[in-house]
Motif scaffolding. Structure first.
Motif, PDB file in Angstrom:
ATOM      1  N   PRO A  25       0.842  -1.112   0.085  1.00  0.00           N
ATOM      2  CA  PRO A  25       0.134   0.014  -0.009  1.00  0.00           C
ATOM      3  C   PRO A  25       1.157   1.329  -0.033  1.00  0.00           C
ATOM      4  N   GLU A  26       2.015   1.352   0.624  1.00  0.00           N
ATOM      5  CA  GLU A  26       2.847   2.645   0.722  1.00  0.00           C
ATOM      6  C   GLU A  26       3.464   2.846  -0.659  1.00  0.00           C
ATOM      7  N   THR A  27       3.578   1.786  -1.417  1.00  0.00           N
ATOM      8  CA  THR A  27       4.125   1.976  -2.987  1.00  0.00           C
ATOM      9  C   THR A  27       3.038   2.255  -3.728  1.00  0.00           C
ATOM     10  N   LEU A  28       2.117   1.609  -3.872  1.00  0.00           N
ATOM     11  CA  LEU A  28       0.958   1.660  -4.690  1.00  0.00           C
ATOM     12  C   LEU A  28      -0.004   2.728  -4.435  1.00  0.00           C
ATOM     13  N   GLY A  29      -0.232   2.968  -3.472  1.00  0.00           N
ATOM     14  CA  GLY A  29      -1.352   3.869  -3.038  1.00  0.00           C
ATOM     15  C   GLY A  29      -0.903   5.506  -3.549  1.00  0.00           C
ATOM     16  N   PRO A  30       0.501   5.964  -3.192  1.00  0.00           N
ATOM     17  CA  PRO A  30       0.851   7.026  -3.742  1.00  0.00           C
ATOM     18  C   PRO A  30       1.045   7.187  -5.301  1.00  0.00           C
ATOM     19  N   THR A  31       1.106   6.167  -5.908  1.00  0.00           N
ATOM     20  CA  THR A  31       1.393   6.099  -7.329  1.00  0.00           C
ATOM     21  C   THR A  31      -0.111   6.310  -8.092  1.00  0.00           C
ATOM     22  N   VAL A  32      -1.189   5.689  -7.511  1.00  0.00           N
ATOM     23  CA  VAL A  32      -2.558   5.785  -7.945  1.00  0.00           C
ATOM     24  C   VAL A  32      -3.169   7.109  -7.633  1.00  0.00           C
ATOM     25  N   ASP A  33      -2.837   7.551  -6.416  1.00  0.00           N
ATOM     26  CA  ASP A  33      -3.093   9.049  -6.100  1.00  0.00           C
ATOM     27  C   ASP A  33      -2.670  10.012  -7.193  1.00  0.00           C
ATOM     28  N   ARG A  34      -1.324  10.023  -7.296  1.00  0.00           N
ATOM     29  CA  ARG A  34      -0.887  10.942  -8.168  1.00  0.00           C
ATOM     30  C   ARG A  34      -1.307  10.824  -9.638  1.00  0.00           C
ATOM     31  N   LEU A  35      -1.505   9.689 -10.028  1.00  0.00           N
ATOM     32  CA  LEU A  35      -1.886   9.294 -11.447  1.00  0.00           C
ATOM     33  C   LEU A  35      -3.552  10.120 -11.727  1.00  0.00           C
ATOM     34  N   ALA A  36      -4.258   9.782 -10.485  1.00  0.00           N
ATOM     35  CA  ALA A  36      -5.813  10.014 -10.782  1.00  0.00           C
ATOM     36  C   ALA A  36      -5.672  11.512 -10.661  1.00  0.00           C
ATOM     37  N   ARG A  37      -4.711  12.389  -9.989  1.00  0.00           N
ATOM     38  CA  ARG A  37      -4.809  13.583 -10.015  1.00  0.00           C
ATOM     39  C   ARG A  37      -4.346  14.202 -11.132  1.00  0.00           C
ATOM     40  N   PRO A  57      -6.604  -0.464  -9.725  1.00  0.00           N
ATOM     41  CA  PRO A  57      -6.917   0.413  -8.576  1.00  0.00           C
ATOM     42  C   PRO A  57      -7.091   1.883  -9.415  1.00  0.00           C
ATOM     43  N   LEU A  58      -6.705   2.268 -10.310  1.00  0.00           N
ATOM     44  CA  LEU A  58      -6.874   3.583 -10.896  1.00  0.00           C
ATOM     45  C   LEU A  58      -8.234   3.569 -11.793  1.00  0.00           C
ATOM     46  N   ALA A  59      -8.665   2.505 -12.335  1.00  0.00           N
ATOM     47  CA  ALA A  59      -9.976   2.544 -12.851  1.00  0.00           C
ATOM     48  C   ALA A  59     -11.051   2.453 -11.736  1.00  0.00           C
ATOM     49  N   GLU A  60     -10.677   1.783 -10.481  1.00  0.00           N
ATOM     50  CA  GLU A  60     -11.683   1.808  -9.374  1.00  0.00           C
ATOM     51  C   GLU A  60     -11.818   3.264  -8.890  1.00  0.00           C
ATOM     52  N   ARG A  61     -10.892   4.181  -9.162  1.00  0.00           N
ATOM     53  CA  ARG A  61     -11.039   5.404  -8.663  1.00  0.00           C
ATOM     54  C   ARG A  61     -11.953   6.248  -9.611  1.00  0.00           C
ATOM     55  N   GLY A  62     -12.453   5.647 -10.736  1.00  0.00           N
ATOM     56  CA  GLY A  62     -13.097   6.256 -11.712  1.00  0.00           C
ATOM     57  C   GLY A  62     -12.377   6.916 -12.929  1.00  0.00           C
ATOM     58  N   VAL A  63     -11.346   6.705 -13.081  1.00  0.00           N
ATOM     59  CA  VAL A  63     -10.385   7.129 -14.358  1.00  0.00           C
ATOM     60  C   VAL A  63     -10.699   6.060 -15.212  1.00  0.00           C
ATOM     61  N   PRO A  64     -11.195   6.362 -16.462  1.00  0.00           N
ATOM     62  CA  PRO A  64     -11.232   5.447 -17.519  1.00  0.00           C
ATOM     63  C   PRO A  64      -9.933   5.154 -18.070  1.00  0.00           C
ATOM     64  N   VAL A  65      -9.458   3.763 -18.050  1.00  0.00           N
ATOM     65  CA  VAL A  65      -8.236   3.244 -18.042  1.00  0.00           C
ATOM     66  C   VAL A  65      -8.045   2.423 -19.404  1.00  0.00           C
TER      67      VAL A  65
END
Length: 247
Positions: A25-37, A57-65
């Motif tokens: 989580p400490e690796t993947l979380g910041p990656t997905v957060d930054r890409l979503a922004r 996880p990026l798609a789960e954040r609502g970003v079309p991937v």
């Protein structure tokens, strides 16, 4: 060692390590957060989408991937997590394969651009990203910094990680700017498995020149996904390039 042969069914089966390593989580979380922004309200395209470590996880954040991936076995693993309607994937080379649509974000994570083993192919990868992006769109690359300062004269290898069950080392061909990563994994019986992966390393300044050739401007560079300052001692970087908006 051809890339399509490296990423076979056995490698795909062993690739996912939920909760640990690059899936921690400490690796993947910041990656997905930054890409979503960075994606904002637009769509994202992942070069070398693999098993969907970031795309799912990026798609789960609502970003079309959408994804491009050379390895069919890796995509088969992704399909156990997300169907084609959720994450559309085209089989192909990230330097040349074109998919429909216009994107606000194209991204390449975890050193994957170095899997392209020539400078020409790496330049074409930038150009391929550019042709998929809308004006103002961004191309994000996560890449390690070559550790040549650790190589004294006559030495050609560096050890970058040692654990009780794992040793990671790189052998360098500095003339051709190539490196082979060696992954030694030990089981409880004392048996070892060795996996090799070839790369062409890229200096940050060379990466910036590739970006300029493709029409990008460097927007930001940080040492990690959390936005830490990039310094001479940084071992990796997250670089964000942007397509200029024509007045």
């Amino acid at each position: 060692m051809q890339q399509e042969n490296l990423w076979d069914a056995d490698t795909a089966r062993r690739y996912d390590t939920p909760g640990t390593g690059m899936f921690a989580p400490e690796t993947l979380g910041p990656t997905v957060d930054r890409l979503a922004r960075l994606a904002g309200d637009g769509a994202a395209l992942e070069f070398a989408v693999g098993t969907g470590r970031v795309a799912v996880p990026l798609a789960e954040r609502g970003v079309p991937v959408t994804g491009i991936e050379l390895s069919r076995p890796m995509v088969e693993r992704l399909r156990t997590k997300a169907d084609e309607a959720t994450i559309s994937v085209t089989i192909g080379d990230m330097a040349t394969t074109v998919v429909p649509g216009e994107y606000s974000l194209v991204y390449l994570v975890y050193n994957t651009i170095s899997n392209l083993l020539t400078q020409a192919a790496q330049v074409e990868c930038f150009r391929n990203a550019a042709r998929h992006l809308a004006p103002g769109g961004r191309f994000v690359i996560e890449l390690w910094v070559p550790e040549l300062r650790k190589l004294p004269p006559g030495q050609h290898a560096t050890v970058w990680l040692t654990d009780p069950d794992y040793i990671g080392l790189d052998t360098y061909d500095v003339l051709n700017q190539h490196v082979v990563s060696h992954h030694f994994r030990f089981d409880g019986a004392g048996q070892a498995r060795v996996d090799l992966s070839p790369h062409r390393y890229i200096w940050p300044a060379e990466l910036d020149l590739m970006a300029q050739l493709a029409g990008f401007e460097l927007e930001t560079r940080h040492a990690d996904w959390d936005g830490s300052e990039f310094t001479a001692e940084s071992t990796s970087h997250v670089s964000v390039y942007r397509v200029p908006v024509t007045p």
